[in-house]
Design an enzyme around this catalytic site. Structure first.
Site, PDB file in Angstrom:
ATOM      1  N   HIS A  83      42.222  41.773  40.067  1.00 41.90           N
ATOM      2  CA  HIS A  83      41.766  41.028  41.231  1.00 41.90           C
ATOM      3  C   HIS A  83      41.650  41.903  42.476  1.00 41.90           C
ATOM      4  O   HIS A  83      41.221  41.441  43.534  1.00 41.90           O
ATOM      5  CB  HIS A  83      42.745  39.871  41.494  1.00 41.90           C
ATOM      6  CG  HIS A  83      42.149  38.731  42.232  1.00 41.90           C
ATOM      7  ND1 HIS A  83      42.646  38.284  43.439  1.00 41.90           N
ATOM      8  CD2 HIS A  83      41.089  37.933  41.952  1.00 41.90           C
ATOM      9  CE1 HIS A  83      41.932  37.268  43.861  1.00 41.90           C
ATOM     10  NE2 HIS A  83      40.972  37.037  42.973  1.00 41.90           N
TER      11      HIS A  83
ATOM     12  N   HIS B 132      37.447  32.748  51.883  1.00 39.80           N
ATOM     13  CA  HIS B 132      37.819  33.432  50.650  1.00 39.80           C
ATOM     14  C   HIS B 132      38.822  34.535  50.990  1.00 39.80           C
ATOM     15  O   HIS B 132      39.377  35.186  50.121  1.00 39.80           O
ATOM     16  CB  HIS B 132      36.584  34.011  49.956  1.00 39.80           C
ATOM     17  CG  HIS B 132      36.845  34.523  48.583  1.00 39.80           C
ATOM     18  ND1 HIS B 132      37.013  35.858  48.305  1.00 39.80           N
ATOM     19  CD2 HIS B 132      37.008  33.878  47.405  1.00 39.80           C
ATOM     20  CE1 HIS B 132      37.255  36.023  47.020  1.00 39.80           C
ATOM     21  NE2 HIS B 132      37.258  34.833  46.440  1.00 39.80           N
TER      22      HIS B 132
END
Length: 618
Positions: A276, A504
């Protein structure tokens, strides 16, 4: 076991399995009408799933297969978003829903046996709840096909930006913190002052690029290549990713027309882990630069979402014959970056490790906070995850009188499974890390404010409901931790003009009671999950981390400050500003009794979004 709350009455699984929840592999899409028959949430995947969602069409769309890298469900989701369901008077949708909650929340559960969570533990479906009476047909207007509704964001919202909107220009940068937001289309230009687009980052204005590495979770290779300026477009690029099997094959297939793109697969040896981390390494003729950010390398992440990034100074090359310790910063950034890269155990990164050793990183004033998969004991426990953050806060911050009143603020775009009560992880080990200030033995218990968009925040956003495709909080996880929702606060950015660009970005901080000062600030790829931050095991003698994550920590001592004043208007940028540009309004606004957190795999059809669409997971 059943629970009542402002979010409805749920039958909660009695499993106490606290493993990371598995968000769905396909983004619940604004569905194609032909797929209305199936409202079952997609099959589970691992960690946050961020699928590109087109807010508005471009003149020439790449094929869907090049946009959705991952499972077939993710590809289907991207395809469905091209044909959204309009808000209509037809009663057919309500008749085809699965068991629906009648408290006004709009939550629903599928009867599907595929709604497994936490490694296969099945969540029980909601039952014995009264049905909500359908809205009167008079309350709805029939949408004329292809007619856009009036935008609450103003007349210019639907007008395409001029071609030069994202073109590079010399930005007004804040050189104090080097923390920036992304440019957002659909907003007044003044709200993009000092913000950066990916084209700015890769611009010749920042250096003559020779080679680069892109670490990320989700890629659109063709789009990524187009963001490089034409003179750098054929320079070698190394992609560091975590895809396996079919997903890896699709990623490699994307690059078949780009021979300068190579790949490095991150090792993910622990179940439910993901790669990630989002970082760029840029090697120039003039030196070297590091960018640590929150955006995936897909179009949707760079246009109408709130993202953050830290851009390093241009690091010059060290003189020939410099010692191995030369070029280190007071924050030991060079040592920690090299250690992070070495954790991949990847031959493809060896050349980059050597290049970094040859450069002077001494100007860096932030600390690196990374996560890498593994189980760690002894001193190694403090190398990664939230225990790494705890160690840094212990060593480099100072106790504050009355710190029990200094709240912790966490802000994120995805939420994992944290157990049936707050003591399992959040209010235990994680809160202890977040409340650490210096070497004080006093353990304060300040308020914890968690910022996460509500359904209304998503519905009225620039993207509308599709923005929720990057907020993968599943119903299977949410119904097992209703206690968490009492911590939730709205995503508010009215003073910056960015409330409607859904976040985000992921940030964590400690603020003064009046929210005018910060004790520290962290921007990172890590969402609120044990997979990202790590969890203690074996009576606290071992920590287990599942995923790769990366962020940077700002502490006042590294900037010769006692605390960071909060910048009231981060878009009035000056290079000498001492205020920290917090990307949302302070103080945080608590959820009202009518607010619900956004849940991405249930339908929302009672009200249209800013594009006149409803949300039907496919």
């Amino acid at each position: 076991m059943s629970q009542d709350s402002q979010h409805g009455k749920w039958t909660v699984s009695d499993s106490d399995d606290d493993d990371e929840a598995l968000p769905s592999s396909g983004t619940p899409a604004v569905s194609n009408p032909s797929s209305r028959q199936s409202l079952s949430p997609p099959r589970p995947k691992l960690e946050p799933v961020e699928v590109p969602v087109e807010a508005k069409p471009e003149p020439s769309k790449p094929p869907v297969s090049s946009l959705a890298i991952g499972s077939e469900a993710r590809q289907l989701a991207a395809k469905n978003q091209l044909k959204p369901v309009k808000y209509e008077t037809s009663p057919s949708l309500a008749g085809k829903r699965k068991k629906e909650v009648s408290d006004g929340s709009g939550w629903a559960l599928s009867d599907s046996d595929d709604d497994d969570d936490d490694g296969g533990v099945k969540s029980k479906s909601v039952s014995n709840l009264p049905k909500k009476a359908p809205l009167s047909p008079k309350a709805k207007k029939v949408k004329v096909e292809n007619e856009r509704p009036p935008s609450p964001h103003g007349r210019l919202y639907y007008i395409d930006e001029p071609e030069d909107f994202f073109e590079s220009s010399v930005p007004r940068l804040n050189d104090t913190f080097r923390f920036y937001l992304n440019k957002v289309t659909g907003l007044d230009r003044k709200y993009n002052t000092g913000a950066l687009h990916i084209r700015d980052i890769l611009s010749p204005l920042f250096g003559t690029l020779k080679e680069s590495v892109q670490f990320n979770y989700c890629f659109d290779i063709a789009w990524m290549v187009q963001q490089y300026p034409s003179e750098f477009r054929d320079r070698p690029v190394l992609i560091v990713h975590g895809d396996k099997r079919e997903a890896k094959a699709r990623l490699v297939q994307q690059a078949q027309h780009f021979p300068h793109v190579r790949f490095c697969q991150a090792k993910l040896d622990i179940a439910f882990g993901t790669h990630h981390t989002k970082m760029m390494l840029l090697w120039y003729e003039e030196g070297f630069r590091v960018i640590i950010l929150t955006s995936n390398l897909i179009r949707a992440d760079w246009y109408q979402k709130t993202q953050g990034m830290w851009m390093s100074p241009l690091f010059p090359r060290l003189p020939e014959g410099s010692s191995a310790s030369a070029g280190e910063s007071p924050t030991f950034f060079k040592r920690d970056l090299l250690e992070y890269l070495a954790s991949y155990r990847a031959p493809e990164l060896e050349q980059w490790i050597q290049r970094i050793k040859e450069h002077d990183l001494s100007e860096t004033r932030v600390y690196l906070v990374g996560s890498t998969p593994g189980r760690y004991v002894g001193p190694d426990m403090e190398r990664w995850g939230h225990l790494r953050l705890r160690k840094l806060l212990y060593d480099h911050t100072d106790p504050i009188p009355g710190d029990e009143k200094w709240p912790v603020i966490g802000q994120f775009s995805s939420i994992g499974s944290m157990g049936l009560d707050k003591t399992k992880w959040l209010a235990g080990e994680f809160q202890r890390t977040m409340t650490t200030l210096g070497k004080s033995s006093h353990r304060s218990d300040p308020p914890m404010h968690l910022l996460y968009p509500s359904v209304e925040d998503v519905r009225t956003s620039l993207e509308g409901y599709p923005a929720g495709g990057s907020l993968p909080y599943s119903i299977q996880t949410a119904q097992k931790q209703l206690w968490l929702h009492s911590y939730f606060h709205r995503w508010k950015a009215n003073t910056t003009g960015r409330s409607h660009a859904m976040p985000h970005i992921k940030t964590y901080m400690r603020a003064s009671p009046d929210f005018t000062q910060l004790a520290w600030f962290l921007v990172t790829s890590a969402n609120l999950s044990k997979a990202a931050w790590g969890a203690l095991e074996k009576n606290n003698t071992q920590v287990m981390v599942r995923s790769y994550e990366l962020g940077v920590l700002f502490v006042p001592s590294a900037f010769n400050m006692v605390s960071f004043p909060v910048h009231k208007n981060p878009f009035l940028v000056s290079s000498s500003s001492s205020g920290f540009p917090v990307p949302f309004d302070l103080p945080p606004t608590c959820y009202s009794p009518k607010d619900q957190p956004w849940i991405w795999n249930i339908p929302y059809s009672q009200a249209p979004d800013t594009h006149g669409n409803i949300w039907v997971p496919s």
